[in-house]
Design an enzyme around this catalytic site. Structure first.
Site, PDB file in Angstrom:
ATOM      1  N   CYS A  45     -10.768 -10.322  44.572  1.00  0.00           N
ATOM      2  CA  CYS A  45     -10.595  -8.865  44.490  1.00  0.00           C
ATOM      3  C   CYS A  45     -11.857  -8.139  44.961  1.00  0.00           C
ATOM      4  O   CYS A  45     -11.776  -7.075  45.581  1.00  0.00           O
ATOM      5  CB  CYS A  45     -10.222  -8.462  43.067  1.00  0.00           C
ATOM      6  SG  CYS A  45      -8.647  -9.203  42.552  1.00  0.00           S
ATOM      7  N   THR A  46     -13.010  -8.733  44.704  1.00  0.00           N
ATOM      8  CA  THR A  46     -14.263  -8.147  45.170  1.00  0.00           C
ATOM      9  C   THR A  46     -14.350  -8.224  46.691  1.00  0.00           C
ATOM     10  O   THR A  46     -14.727  -7.238  47.346  1.00  0.00           O
ATOM     11  CB  THR A  46     -15.462  -8.851  44.512  1.00  0.00           C
ATOM     12  OG1 THR A  46     -15.376  -8.660  43.094  1.00  0.00           O
ATOM     13  CG2 THR A  46     -16.781  -8.298  45.017  1.00  0.00           C
TER      14      THR A  46
END
Length: 156
Positions: A45-46
């Site tokens: 997600c980062t």
């Protein structure tokens, strides 16, 4: 029934990282990218958020609004934005995740033999009339923003 390109995007109103309500209807007239992701500050997600951040000037100069949606709350979103200097808005779709469900982006997942309900990594491009222009259900987190720009034939 599966969402298809040309369908009217399911409408919604969700709180952002500061608790302000954001509605899809208020975005009419602008192209919008909605990306659903499982959890703030996790590796995949980062990477995805940072790819959007790194391409932000191209999205912004083309009038494209970007919204990340997960089931995390405002406090978590605020920390994620601050930690990675994210220039776009994150929205909270808390369980039972009605918006993600409307976008067929919440459902049964499997991980290491365990089944659970969770957010799927899907991305949607919505045109200026509020219709689905692109649907991505097989997302490569580290290149999603770049893929969208390429598919829309927008040069960085």
């Amino acid at each position: 029934m599966a969402l298809q390109i040309g369908d009217l995007a399911p409408s919604f109103t969700l709180p952002d990282e500061s608790g302000q309500m954001v509605s899809l209807e208020a975005q009419r007239g602008s192209r919008v990218v909605l990306y659903f992701y499982p959890k703030d500050d996790t590796p995949g997600c980062t990477k995805e958020a940072c790819n959007f951040r790194d391409q932000w000037s191209v999205f912004e100069s083309n009038g494209i609004k970007v919204f990340g949606i997960s089931k995390d709350g405002a406090k978590s979103h605020g920390k994620f934005i601050e930690k990675y200097d994210l220039p776009f808005t994150l929205l909270s779709d808390e369980e039972p995740c009605p918006v993600a469900t409307a976008y067929e982006s919440y459902g049964l997942k499997k991980f290491m033999g365990r089944e659970y309900m969770g957010m799927m990594r899907h991305t949607f491009v919505i045109d200026t009339d509020g219709k689905l222009e692109k649907i991505y259900t097989k997302v490569k987190a580290e290149t999603m923003a770049s893929t969208i720009l390429s598919d829309l034939e927008i040069q960085p």
